[in-house]
Write an enzyme that holds these catalytic residues in place. Structure first.
Site, PDB file in Angstrom:
ATOM      1  CB  CYS A  86      -0.831  -0.042   1.181  1.00  0.00           C
ATOM      2  SG  CYS A  86      -2.595   0.981   0.897  1.00  0.00           S
ATOM      3  CG  HIS A 194      -3.238  -3.514   3.523  1.00  0.00           C
ATOM      4  ND1 HIS A 194      -2.198  -2.946   4.068  1.00  0.00           N
ATOM      5  CD2 HIS A 194      -4.221  -2.630   3.135  1.00  0.00           C
ATOM      6  CE1 HIS A 194      -2.219  -1.668   4.005  1.00  0.00           C
ATOM      7  NE2 HIS A 194      -3.382  -1.336   3.078  1.00  0.00           N
ATOM      8  CD  GLU A 196      -0.339  -5.449   5.857  1.00  0.00           C
ATOM      9  OE1 GLU A 196      -0.359  -6.008   4.811  1.00  0.00           O
ATOM     10  OE2 GLU A 196      -0.667  -4.190   5.999  1.00  0.00           O
TER      11      GLU A 196
END
Ligand SMILES: NC(=O)CC[C@H](N)C(=O)O
Length: 229
Positions: A86, A194, A196
């Site tokens: 990002c 994302h 994560e």
């Protein structure tokens, strides 16, 4: 294996990245402040999401000049793994470590929701645990994720298999539905979604987990090969 999670003033996904490495891999991981001038101890550099330097001027436009970015360029040059997520992707394009730019979303709105992605290139150190063409669910959260590059660059990206992820339903107007790309060598990846935030079913999806397991396997293969020689 040793991971660095860079921290800029305004980063807000640094803890998520740190936890993803810790929980998914149990490998060594440290936060590294944007003023750092030595990344030689690390094998993989994670450039996390957020609003570095308040997104002033343009997302990533100021961060590209942070002292640590000279070291990130060095690490990339040495073939170390660099992943920009990002705002991290925006920083890597501003630093010219990846081609193209991220423009304002076509809707002019910040978009925050799950997206369906296709793994277009499973040959990178970050995607080797995915099947070719695998469909995965990973969330996005950005206002400037509209990937753009000129025609010649797009042709190059296609010819070199540098498009890593494509959106199923384009959320931001990205050229060619591009959600993530890599450099020619494949050791630098940038993506708007994302992974994560998708490392456990409790978070809504565990589809991002394979990105982290891929990195470790790639590093182990490289490391073992070096030890055998
Ligand atoms: N989650 C993020 O990293 C957001 C990146 C950037 N601030 C944007 O809005 O596009």
């Amino acid at each position: 294996m040793k991971f660095a999670v860079l921290v800029f003033p305004g980063s807000n996904c640094d803890i998520d990245c740190f936890k993803a490495v810790e929980d998914t891999l149990g490998e060594s991981v440290e936060y590294v402040w944007h003023t750092a001038t030595d990344l030689s101890a690390y094998d993989c550099i994670l450039v996390p999401g957020g609003f570095s330097y308040g997104d002033y001027l343009r997302c990533g436009a100021i961060s590209q000049f942070a002292p640590v970015m000279t070291e990130v360029a060095k690490a990339a040059e040495q073939g170390k793994y660099v992943l920009g997520i990002c705002n991290g992707f925006q920083i890597l394009t501003e630093a010219r470590l990846l081609p193209g730019a991220l423009l304002r979303n076509e809707s002019m709105k910040f978009r925050c929701h799950d997206t369906l992605l296709t793994v277009v290139n499973n040959q990178t150190p970050f995607t080797r645990d995915y099947a070719d063409g695998e469909e995965i669910t990973i969330p996005i959260a950005h206002g400037e994720g509209n990937y753009y590059c000129d025609d010649a660059t797009l042709e190059q990206l296609k010819a070199n298999n540098q498009i890593v992820f494509q959106y199923g339903h384009n959320p931001n107007g990205s050229l060619h539905d591009i959600a993530g790309i890599c450099n020619e060598r494949g050791n630098v990846v940038g993506m708007m979604p994302h992974p994560e935030r998708a490392v456990d079913e409790l978070l809504g999806s565990a589809d991002g987990k394979k990105m982290f397991t891929s990195i470790l396997k790639a590093w182990r293969d490289q490391h073992d090969a070096a030890n055998i020689r």
